[in-house]
Design a protein around this motif. Structure first.
Motif, short mmCIF file in Angstrom:
data_model
loop_
_atom_site.label_atom_id
_atom_site.label_comp_id
_atom_site.label_asym_id
_atom_site.label_seq_id
_atom_site.Cartn_x
_atom_site.Cartn_y
_atom_site.Cartn_z
N ARG A 261 0.84 -1.20 0.00
CA ARG A 261 0.00 0.00 0.00
C ARG A 261 0.87 1.25 0.00
O ARG A 261 0.60 2.22 -0.71
N GLU A 265 0.74 4.03 -3.03
CA GLU A 265 0.30 5.37 -2.64
C GLU A 265 1.40 6.41 -2.84
O GLU A 265 1.12 7.55 -3.21
N ASP A 268 1.62 7.09 -7.12
CA ASP A 268 0.23 6.78 -7.45
C ASP A 268 -0.01 6.93 -8.95
O ASP A 268 -0.67 7.86 -9.42
#
Length: 406
Positions: A261, A265, A268
């Motif tokens: 993640r 992120e 992105d």
């Protein structure tokens, strides 16, 4: 789910004809002979495409090179040392050449020194099949008493150190040499093996590089290559650590859902994605694989489906590679989550709605015992795994169960 198969080139004992008879739809391969950091030329790429396009009798195979595994990231890039900037430019040039050849999915990893680590490459199971295994005691014996890494005593608890001491005392010279050979087998796509002195030299080069530093080096690399890949229409997919816990004092930064993640992120961009490997990630009990697929699925560009059997409760403990529908991973739930993601992509109108997968590794069964393939890549063991995975995929997709029946 697009069914693919890893192929190591013309020297692979598992041939193009074998792949066709297994029913695969595409090929996963790489230019394993090109050293990390060097450019993959259009000529070399075209040669590999020609090699996999024909059968033994020179008839067209109908197969194409669909996924690169792997376009290697050099140790200089990982450490940000030496010629790392030039190596990034070469990596981008290789991406451009691959895109020109119509190859759009690129798997890579950011593991320091070793691509995977096992202590036994032919562990015998009760039914006579063999598989790869990681024995925590054997590994500690290697680290403490063969590699003799000074910091190793601080990385293992007292009980494991004593078990390793006893195990090491019981090993004869042949067993010790075999353990070294198994652990330093290097990259699965390469024919070379590092010596123990070479491993020590590589470890020294990572002295002082923390997990945070290595993670930032990965983000710096992706900050350079991801926008470029996006412009080319190429998908990058980072493979997880194998196994997903620290080894030999080296940092591990792609082992959990949190790691992935953070990666997607921080950069992105749709091109910056994931190789979801159920075998590597499944070694950690805290990884919820169906949940990871459901939550991160929009950025999963490639799938490795295999299973592992965890042999004890401690983190970093022993495990072996189980049959695809056995072990600790609920493969039915994983495939259901994959198919749900593909259905979502179709509704969104994504042209890359279908996710390529391959049956990762496999146990040596039947005639695999006499065919000298690369560790983890037998013909019949993978065929069995693919057939099992295909059966689940077909059943879940059937209108009787998918809810699409009129």
């Amino acid at each position: 789910m697009r069914q693919t198969w890893r192929w190591f080139g013309p020297s692979d004992p598992v041939s193009i004809d074998d792949m066709l008879q297994a029913g695969v739809e595409g090929v996963v391969t790489a230019l394993h002979h090109v050293p990390p950091g060097e450019v993959w030329s259009p000529e070399e790429i075209a040669q590999r495409q020609r090699e996999l396009s024909i059968m033994r009798d020179n008839q067209p195979s109908g197969l194409t090179w669909e996924v690169v595994e792997s376009l290697p990231v050099s140790e200089d890039i990982k450490r940000q040392s030496g010629a790392w900037r030039a190596h990034i430019e070469n990596w981008k040039t290789s991406l451009s050449h691959l895109a020109d050849a119509g190859i759009r999915t690129i798997c890579y990893n950011f593991m320091p020194v070793l691509d995977w680590t096992r202590t036994d490459l032919a562990y015998r199971l009760g039914n006579g099949a063999t598989c790869m295994r990681f024995d925590a005691v054997d590994f500690a014996a290697f680290d403490l008493f063969l590699l003799e890494r000074p910091e190793a005593h601080g990385d293992f608890d007292a009980e494991l150190i004593e078990e390793a001491r006893q195990r090491f005392a019981e090993m004869d010279d042949a067993r010790r040499q075999q353990l070294v050979a198994n652990i330093v087998s290097g990259l699965p796509g390469a024919a070379t093996h590092m010596t123990i002195d070479e491993v020590k030299a590589h470890l020294d080069l990572y002295s002082g590089i923390s997990a945070d530093r290595l993670r930032q080096n990965l983000l710096d690399f992706l900050g350079e290559v991801s926008p470029f890949a996006e412009d080319l229409g190429v998908r990058l997919c980072c493979h997880p650590d194998d196994p997903p816990f620290p080894l030999l004092g080296l940092p591990r930064i792609m082992s959990t859902e949190k790691d992935y993640r953070g990666l997607i992120e921080a950069i992105d961009i749709p091109a910056n994605g994931i190789t979801l490997c159920t075998g590597s990630l499944g070694v950690r009990r805290d990884n919820d694989l169906p949940g990871m697929m459901a939550r991160l699925g929009s950025r999963v560009h490639f799938l490795h489906l295999r299973n592992v059997a965890l042999e004890d409760r401690r983190a970093g403990g022993s495990f072996h590679e189980a049959a695809h529908l056995e072990g600790n991973t609920d493969m039915v739930a994983v495939i259901a989550a994959i198919l749900a993601e593909e259905a979502k992509r179709k509704r969104q109108g994504r042209d890359n709605w279908q996710i390529p997968f391959r049956p990762d590794h496999g146990q040596n069964i039947l005639d695999d015992h006499v065919r000298q393939t690369r560790p983890g890549y037998p013909a019949i063991g993978r065929l069995k795994g693919l057939a099992e995975l295909r059966g689940i995929m077909t059943a879940i997709s059937h209108p009787m169960f998918s809810g699409e029946r009129n």
